[in-house]
Design a protein around this motif. Structure first.
Motif, short mmCIF file in Angstrom:
data_model
loop_
_atom_site.label_atom_id
_atom_site.label_comp_id
_atom_site.label_asym_id
_atom_site.label_seq_id
_atom_site.Cartn_x
_atom_site.Cartn_y
_atom_site.Cartn_z
N SER A 170 54.48 -42.61 -34.40
CA SER A 170 53.25 -43.17 -33.84
C SER A 170 51.99 -42.60 -34.51
O SER A 170 50.91 -43.16 -34.39
N ALA A 171 52.14 -41.50 -35.25
CA ALA A 171 50.96 -40.96 -35.95
C ALA A 171 50.88 -41.47 -37.39
O ALA A 171 50.07 -40.99 -38.18
N ASN A 172 51.73 -42.42 -37.74
CA ASN A 172 51.66 -43.00 -39.08
C ASN A 172 51.52 -44.52 -38.94
O ASN A 172 52.49 -45.28 -39.09
N LEU A 173 50.32 -44.96 -38.61
CA LEU A 173 50.08 -46.37 -38.32
C LEU A 173 50.32 -47.29 -39.52
O LEU A 173 50.95 -48.35 -39.36
N LYS A 178 53.82 -51.79 -41.51
CA LYS A 178 54.73 -52.31 -42.53
C LYS A 178 56.13 -52.49 -41.92
O LYS A 178 56.82 -53.50 -42.15
N GLN A 179 56.53 -51.49 -41.14
CA GLN A 179 57.89 -51.52 -40.56
C GLN A 179 58.05 -52.65 -39.56
O GLN A 179 59.08 -53.32 -39.53
N VAL A 180 57.02 -52.83 -38.72
CA VAL A 180 57.12 -53.88 -37.69
C VAL A 180 57.23 -55.24 -38.37
O VAL A 180 58.07 -56.07 -38.01
N LYS A 181 56.43 -55.46 -39.38
CA LYS A 181 56.48 -56.75 -40.06
C LYS A 181 57.83 -56.97 -40.74
O LYS A 181 58.44 -58.05 -40.62
N GLU A 182 58.28 -55.95 -41.42
CA GLU A 182 59.56 -56.06 -42.12
C GLU A 182 60.69 -56.37 -41.13
O GLU A 182 61.56 -57.21 -41.40
N ALA A 183 60.65 -55.69 -40.01
CA ALA A 183 61.72 -55.89 -39.02
C ALA A 183 61.66 -57.30 -38.44
O ALA A 183 62.69 -57.94 -38.23
#
Ligand SMILES: Cc1ncc(C[n+]2csc(CCOP(=O)(O)OP(=O)(O)O)c2C)c(N)n1
Ligand SMILES: [Mg+2]
Lengths: 282, 530
Positions: A170-173, A178-183
């Motif tokens: 949560s401290a690396n927005l 990027k991760q949310v979009k990729e997933a």
């Protein structure tokens, strides 16, 4: 379309949930720009601080029961396969009460994105031990320290059959976005276990800041390498904590296979077809 | 003979069920109305299994305890059931393994000579029965052809050996009546749901409702049904509610134990106002109980399942036509009122075999989707919530909204009760002027209606149990001085329900050994209260 709702936010100041909320909103806006209408998005949540996401984002949502976010998400996906289904769950919700659903959703490799707000504590019920709390964790239900070892959820879903496995923080927005979009774009079951800091009941900022690093030169298509990286930190002992995508592969997704097998109805009205069926029973 | 019964028995795995069905279909073709009672243990192999096939010129939905023919593939069948054989009845058996008086055939020997599989002993036995009952060979041959298309040749051979090896003892005459389909309650209920537009069926196997899952899976191609078996009953109901939220008409089916797990989902459906049909097939409890036997013990459980207060529809059909009709109505009403709708069946109804007359059922048209938005609709944001919520679906703890929403749910219950006045929610049979009435629900209807005929009684059957059809019940009970309540439980659950509504039963006739009432037994009980 504005993504904000009228609901008043009541997370604690400094809560790691804000980062997840911001990442998700940013990605939904981006996806809209790329042609995915928010009309075709459904957010599903369990019960816990994490699930308040649904009140804070002005998109279709199914605010389910504690532990039961995945089953309705699967029903929605099978009913409307064009829908992007994004599930918010907690470590208690997904790895405790709802564990059987997690294992099976991963096993089916159904095209759903699961974001676990892994604060390693039951936040909404004010601070009890969870399946990912470390040994010795003193909580309101384990004042003498947690006797159990935590589970490693990434290892669990890898064994179960998930095809996209990542860890965020949560401290690396920027990474989180990027991760949310990729997933979301991944076709199959994806889990992002987000180390989401709970400032009130388990403030692990310093601990994480000391140990996290971003995965580099890691081939997520290599299952053996993925397992090795996943086992580097067991959610218990002090070790380097990798962030990023551990595993990613393309395998037939359940929803796609299910719809492929689904036949269009036979010609004729249902009453006519029923009469036809009844002939076999005389 | 215009009303006769055959008991066929053997070990589980001997094809008793199949043989019973073939006999029922044979009589059906000869113009009789039939009923099949199936009694089998919770085993795949071994253990004692039997079916009682009853045939009559008139429609029947109950079995008798005295039989005209006893067909035995093993000694146990004779030992257990010889007291059911009428004085003039005849036992037909495999004399290679059974000692009895009657008509014995060396079936084991015949099978060996014909090089036929063990499983075809049942065909040989019913071939012998056909001859003994005076049924001509072409009629029997047609029944085998229709029901055993796979190993046809060998079955015909073995059946013929049985037929030729027996002698005629009575003559079952043809009746001038067209045959009707023979369905189980499960099959009829499934078809009713399909008729009303069911799109998805989600279930985890549990007797006596497992066969609905198989039926739906088989019917999936023809009707384009989405059929799914998730990881357990909690997953089942919550997945189905996901379908429902997305506008897909869904139903789930289970028995008491699986329904225990579903209750959180029931309450969720009440709060989120999501339509869903839930089939609860009752069996003998508590707990795992007697998995393959019957009971009527979940009336109050289902009536009260789920925390909080919310309206629900609960119906208990008494025969396959009612299962079809009320299954269809339940789906329609669930969607019209956005509520959970329950269909209570039991093993007797769910797995019994009955004639099914589609033409006798009032047509139920598929209800249109309610005028509300569904996810995916352009510009609509559809939020549903297990928390109390405001009109837009956002979580609230506001006192005024909480009260408003509770009252909205209450109102739906009242509207539902009013809507149900349009339908025959309480049925009355028999002598309408009688001062004695039998009160029953679910599968007991068949046996009660037949028994009441003998005593000149009236029969009152509430089909809707929630909301309780007060007006129609009041009309039905008018003029009744003695009310006898017949149930398959040990506490009189329907009697308790009418008590809550201000009525009382004068006598209870209860049976709770896992077996349904047979006609003779119920008549005997009723005699005690004359
Ligand atoms: C069936 C059920 N059991 C217990 C609860 C109480 N409860 C609400 S939230 C919660 C734990 C939440 O923990 P987690 O899923 O980790 O979410 P967080 O609040 O930490 O985000 C519990 C036990 C409930 N709502 N339902
Ligand atoms: Mg938590």
């Amino acid at each position: 379309m504005a993504l904000e709702t009228q609901a008043r936010n009541n997370w604690c100041p400094g809560c790691g949930n804000f980062a997840i909320l911001n990442a998700v909103k940013a990605v939904l806006a981006e996806l809209q720009g790329e042609g995915t209408s928010p009309d075709d998005v459904v957010l599903v949540g369990g019960i816990g601080q994490h699930a308040k996401m649904l009140d804070y984002v002005n998109v279709n949502s199914f605010y389910s029961l504690h532990g039961r976010a995945l089953p309705p998400a699967e029903g929605i996906k099978l009913a409307k396969p064009e829908t992007k289904v994004i599930v918010f769950s907690g470590d208690g919700d997904a790895y405790g009460e709802g564990m059987e659903h997690l294992v099976f959703a991963a096993k089916r490799n159904i095209d759903i994105t699961l974001i676990v707000h892994d604060n390693r504590v039951y936040a909404l019920t004010t601070g009890q031990v969870t399946p990912t709390s470390p040994q010795g964790f003193r909580s309101r239900s384990t004042p003498g320290g947690n006797l159990e070892k935590p589970i490693n959820p990434l290892e669990l879903v890898l064994a179960a059959g998930a095809t996209h496995i990542a860890r965020g923080y949560s401290a690396n927005l920027p990474l989180l976005k990027k991760q949310v979009k990729e997933a979301i774009l991944h076709k199959g079951f994806s889990l992002i276990d987000v180390l989401q800091v709970c400032v009130t009941f388990s403030n692990l900022y310093d601990h994480y800041n000391k140990h996290v690093y971003e995965l580099k030169d890691h081939d997520p298509a290599d299952r053996e390498a993925a397992l090795k990286k996943i086992r580097e930190w067991d959610y218990n002992l002090e070790a380097p904590i990798a962030l990023g995508t551990f595993y990613k592969t393309l395998e037939p997704a359940f929803d796609a296979e299910f719809l492929k097998a689904l036949k269009p109805a036979a010609a004729g009205s249902r009453p006519e077809l029923i009469k036809e069926v009844l002939k076999n029973y005389v | 003979m215009d009303n006769f019964s055959i008991l066929i028995g053997g070990q589980a795995g001997y094809g008793i069920d199949k043989a019973g069905l073939i006999l029922a279909r044979l009589f059906n073709q000869l113009g009789y109305r039939v009923y099949i009672y199936r009694d089998y243990p919770s085993l795949i192999r071994g253990g004692h299994t039997f079916s009682i096939v009853r045939a009559s010129k008139e429609r029947i939905c109950a079995h008798r305890n005295k039989v005209d023919f006893l067909l035995a593939l093993n000694q146990e069948t004779i030992d257990l059931h010889k007291n059911k054989l009428k004085a003039k009845g005849i036992a037909i058996y495999d004399s290679d393994v059974v000692k009895a008086d009657g008509l014995g055939l060396p079936i084991g020997q015949i099978i060996k000579e014909e090089n036929a599989p063990e499983i075809s002993r049942n065909t040989c036995l019913i071939g012998a029965f056909a001859k003994a009952a005076g049924i001509d060979w072409p009629a029997f041959e047609a029944a085998i052809k229709q029901n055993m298309p796979k190993e046809l040749e060998i079955n015909l051979k073995v059946g013929k050996r049985g037929f030729d090896g027996a002698r005629e003892t009575v003559k079952i005459e043809k009746v001038n009546q067209p045959p009707l389909p023979i369905l189980t309650g499960n099959e009829a209920l499934s078809l009713g749901l399909i008729a009303a537009g069911l799109q998805a069926y989600v279930a985890y196997p549990m007797t006596p409702s497992s066969a609905i899952l198989s039926f739906m899976a088989e019917a999936a191609d023809k009707f384009s049904l989405k059929v799914l078996q998730p990881e357990g009953e909690i997953g089942v109901i919550m997945t189905a509610l996901g379908f429902s939220y997305a506008g897909t008409k869904a139903a789930v089916g289970t028995s008491g134990g699986g329904f225990c797990l579903m209750t959180e989902g029931v309450s969720f459906a009440g709060m989120a106002e999501l339509p869903i049909v839930i089939i609860v097939g009752q069996r003998t409890g508590p707990s795992t109980g007697l998995p393959t036997y019957t009971g009527q013990t979940e009336l109050h459980f289902v009536l009260n399942a789920g925390q909080g207060e919310f309206p629900r529809l609960m119906v208990a059909p008494g025969d396959p036509e009612e299962a079809y009709y009320w299954g269809a109505l339940a789906l329609n009403l669930a969607w019209q009122f956005q509520i959970p709708a329950f269909i209570l069946t039991d093993k007797t109804m769910a797995e019994g075999g009955f004639n099914f007359d589609l033409n006798s059922i009032k047509e139920v048209k598929e209800a249109a989707l309610p005028k509300r938005a569904f996810p995916g609709d352009k510009g609509a944001v559809v939020k549903i919530n297990s928390y109390e919520h405001d009109g837009s679906g956002l979580t609230t703890e506001d006192a005024a909204i909480t009260k408003q929403m509770a009252e909205k749910r209450l109102r739906k219950g009242n509207d539902l009760a009013e809507e149900l006045e349009k339908y025959e929610s309480v049925k009355v049979y028999g002598n309408n002027n009688a001062s004695t009435a039998i009160l029953c629900w679910g599968s007991n209807k068949g046996v009660c209606v037949e028994a009441a005929r003998k005593f000149g009684y009236k029969v009152i059957q509430p089909l809707v149990l929630s909301p309780f059809p007060v007006k129609q019940f009041e009309a039905a009970i008018k003029g009744v001085k003695k009310l006898i309540c017949v149930e398959n439980n040990s506490t009189g659950q329907l009697a308790q329900l009418i008590k809550l509504n201000g009525y009382s039963a004068d006598q209870l006739i209860l049976k709770y050994d896992g077996r349904p009432f047979d006609l003779d037994e119920l008549e005997g009980e009723l005699k005690k209260w004359l």
